[in-house]
Structure formats: structure tokens, C-alpha cells
Design an enzyme around this catalytic site. Structure first.
Site, mmCIF file in Angstrom:
data_model
loop_
_atom_site.group_PDB
_atom_site.id
_atom_site.type_symbol
_atom_site.label_atom_id
_atom_site.label_comp_id
_atom_site.label_asym_id
_atom_site.label_seq_id
_atom_site.Cartn_x
_atom_site.Cartn_y
_atom_site.Cartn_z
ATOM 1 N N ARG A 61 0.798 -1.231 0.000
ATOM 2 C CA ARG A 61 0.000 0.000 0.000
ATOM 3 C C ARG A 61 0.833 1.285 0.000
ATOM 4 N NH1 ARG A 61 -2.634 -3.943 1.604
ATOM 5 N NH2 ARG A 61 -0.658 -4.408 2.596
ATOM 6 N N THR A 62 1.778 1.363 0.922
ATOM 7 C CA THR A 62 2.498 2.640 1.073
ATOM 8 C C THR A 62 3.311 2.931 -0.178
ATOM 9 O OG1 THR A 62 2.635 2.057 3.405
ATOM 10 C CG2 THR A 62 3.907 3.962 2.691
ATOM 11 N N LYS A 91 26.518 -3.863 -2.167
ATOM 12 C CA LYS A 91 27.960 -3.577 -2.102
ATOM 13 C C LYS A 91 28.402 -2.979 -0.769
ATOM 14 C CE LYS A 91 27.872 -2.438 -7.032
ATOM 15 N NZ LYS A 91 27.940 -1.316 -7.975
ATOM 16 N N ARG A 112 11.262 3.929 3.786
ATOM 17 C CA ARG A 112 10.844 2.904 4.760
ATOM 18 C C ARG A 112 12.078 2.100 5.130
ATOM 19 N NH1 ARG A 112 5.790 -1.198 4.489
ATOM 20 N NH2 ARG A 112 4.783 0.770 5.058
ATOM 21 N N HIS A 140 4.625 5.381 11.732
ATOM 22 C CA HIS A 140 4.177 5.355 10.335
ATOM 23 C C HIS A 140 3.204 6.538 10.187
ATOM 24 C CE1 HIS A 140 3.176 4.008 6.439
ATOM 25 N NE2 HIS A 140 2.771 2.775 6.684
#
Ligand code: CP
Length: 311
Positions: A61-62, A91, A112, A140
Site C-alpha cells: 500500500r504505502t 555492495k 521505509r 508510520h
């Protein structure tokens, strides 16, 4: 509306729901409503912008709603949804250098990350605005904004509502942000969870400092018939240190048709999603289920937010 206008939110970081006043939240909801009702007014309003989306944890969703919002505003989107496709994952490049690079390449960073404090750290590194799309179990904030927008859309007002939060209140990051945002309103909160998953002390202390009335209990059936909003959360399997604890608690709250037999006529059920098995699927077709509308509202709120921050 007072003195809030578009300038208040221009170039703002979105790190914690604590950082937004009631007036600012109400302003974001007004613009979100406008996005929903008159999307053409916003189309291509950010057509010269580039938005970075760097997701170090999975999301449906986000990620997709921010991406859809950015595209509807005419922006280009760069970044990654899978850290192993970046030099950070592949890396050993540092978090700091990764942020510096996306700061150079774009006008805004949506991030996120599994670590608490990650979005705040990114905002300290970047001169461009940073939006927290989920920082570990900590917060959130844009989820809280869309949660409140959904509640306001359903009831007209948020004040005086009796809101129950059920499930994993300890590890779920939507819960602290929701509490911080609701603390700007006159609400009664009910935390319904077994002791091991109850609300974290720092959230309790914050609510007490704002004189928000709340109760803690473990019996959903004792509380449910008095609620206006039932906010259900998933057990955050990925955040349990001890997998046997997860297995013990799994399924401890499952909302079924039986639970909602005597609830208030206008009660609504919300869930930030994803759902595992905590809401029985036969609830989906009842008038109480609002979680798919809630997810859709993410589009309007995130479009409004990007427009306010970047235009
Ligand atoms: N509600 C929410 O944050 O969902 P995703 O993890 O799918 O983005």
C-alpha cells in the site's frame, strides 16, 4: 482553519505524527478531500519534480499509493523497492551515503526502513524533505493521517469518538502514530491486547502528558459494543525476537461475525492492512468494514501531502 495555509507545510519533513498540530492535520484532510472530489485540480501540479522512494522493507500500500500519487501529480519517481538491488544492499554502501545520493538526484525522499530512528536520521542528512513511510516498530505517520482522514470522512468529526485498538499494540508501528495524531483530538482510547502485546510505555506516557483518557484491557467482547471505531492490527511476526512467543499469541484476537452481533449501528472497523487472519473475510461485506476504503484514502492523503510539501 486559523492561519494554516500551504506555506506551513512547504518543504516539511514528515517524521513523526507528533510534529503536526491539529490545525495542520485538519488542513491536510481538507486538501485530501479536494483531491478526492476534484482530482483534476492537482493533476500534473508537480510535473517538474523527481521523487525518491527508497524502501528497505516490503510494502504494498504505502509504496504503490505514494508512487501512484507522485505519478498523478506528474512527477518522476526513482529509487528502489528492494534494497538488494541497490549498492546499499549489494555492495555495503552506507545509509548515510545512500541518502546523500538520493538527496542529490531528487526533490524529496520517501523512506521505509526497519530501524527506529531511520527517517529522522535521513532528515538530518538530507536538505530535501524526508517522508517517513515506516521506521521499524516506531512510527508510520502518513498511515495515521489516512486513518484519521477515514474516521473524519465516516463521522464528520473525530472529537468524542470511542476508539478501540486491538491486536499487536506493542510492535505495530501504526499504533504509536495513530495515538500521537489522535492526541490532538478529544477522544477516548481503549487498548485491547494480551499483556505481552499491550501499548508501549512511551506511548502511554505521551498520552498521559496530553491528558488523553485511555483504558487497557484484554477482553475484546467486553469493550466492543461501546466502540465507534475498532482499529485492528496484525501480529507483527517479523518483529518478534522469539518465534515461539509469536506462535503462542498468533490468533489470540480474530474478529468474526459473532463478535460484532451487538455493536453500535454506526461502528466502523479499520485495519492498516496487510491482514493475515485477524479479521474473518465474511466481515468484508458488512457495513462495518471500512479497511479497503481506508487503503484507498491513502491515495488522496499522500497526493495532498506531496502537493503541499513540494508545490
Ligand atoms: N499499511 C501499510 O503500511 O501497508 P504496506 O506495508 O503494504 O505498505
Amino acid at each position: 482553519m486559523g492561519s494554516i495555509n500551504k506555506e506551513n507545510l512547504k518543504n516539511r519533513d514528515v517524521i513523526s505524527a507528533k510534529d503536526f498540530s491539529r490545525e495542520e492535520l485538519e488542513f491536510i484532510f481538507d486538501i485530501s478531500k479536494e483531491v478526492k472530489e476534484k482530482p483534476e485540480r492537482f493533476r500534473n501540479s508537480l510535473k517538474d519534480k523527481i521523487i525518491s522512494m527508497i524502501f528497505f522493507e516490503p510494502s504494498t500500500r504505502t509504496y504503490q499509493s505514494f508512487q501512484t500519487s507522485a505519478k498523478s501529480l506528474g512527477s518522476d519517481v526513482i529509487g528502489f523497492a528492494e534494497p538488494n538491488s541497490s549498492s546499499y544492499g549489494g555492495k555495503g554502501e552506507s545509509f548515510h551515503d545512500t541518502i546523500r545520493i538520493f538527496e542529490n538526484y531528487s526533490d524529496c525522499i520517501i523512506i521505509r526502513h526497519p530501524a527506529a530512528g531511520s527517517a529522522k536520521f535521513a532528515a538530518e542528512i538530507s536538505k530535501k524533505p524526508v517522508i517517513n513511510a515506516g521506521s521499524g516498530f516506531q512510527e508510520h505517520p502518513t498511515q495515521a493521517m489516512l486513518d484519521l482522514f477515514t474516521i473524519k470522512s465516516e463521522f464528520g468529526e473525530i472529537d468524542t469518538l470511542n476508539i478501540g485498538l486491538v491486536g499487536d499494540l506493542r510492535y505495530g508501528r501504526t499504533i504509536p502514530s495513530l495515538c500521537y495524531a489522535l492526541s490532538k483530538f478529544d477522544v477516548q482510547l481503549n487498548f485491547i491486547a494480551p499483556d505481552t502485546l499491550q501499548i508501549r510505555p512511551e506511548v502511554e506516557e505521551f498520552l498521559a502528558s496530553k491528558s488523553i483518557s485511555f483504558s487497557k484491557q484484554s477482553d475484546l467482547n467486553k469493550a466492543i459494543n461501546d466502540l465507534d471505531v475498532l482499529y485492528v492490527t496484525r501480529l507483527q511476526k517479523e518483529r518478534f525476537v522469539d518465534p515461539t512467543e509469536y506462535l503462542k499469541l498468533k490468533g489470540s484476537y480474530r474478529i468474526t461475525l459473532d463478535n460484532i452481533k451487538n455493536v453500535k449501528e454506526g461502528m466502523i472497523i479499520l485495519h492498516p492492512l496487510p491482514r493475515v487472519d485477524e479479521i474473518s473475510s465474511d466481515i468484508d461485506n458488512t457495513k462495518f468494514a471500512k479497511y479497503f476504503e481506508q487503503a484507498r484514502n491513502g491515495l488522496f492523503v499522500r497526493t495532498a501531502l506531496l502537493n503541499l510539501i513540494l508545490s
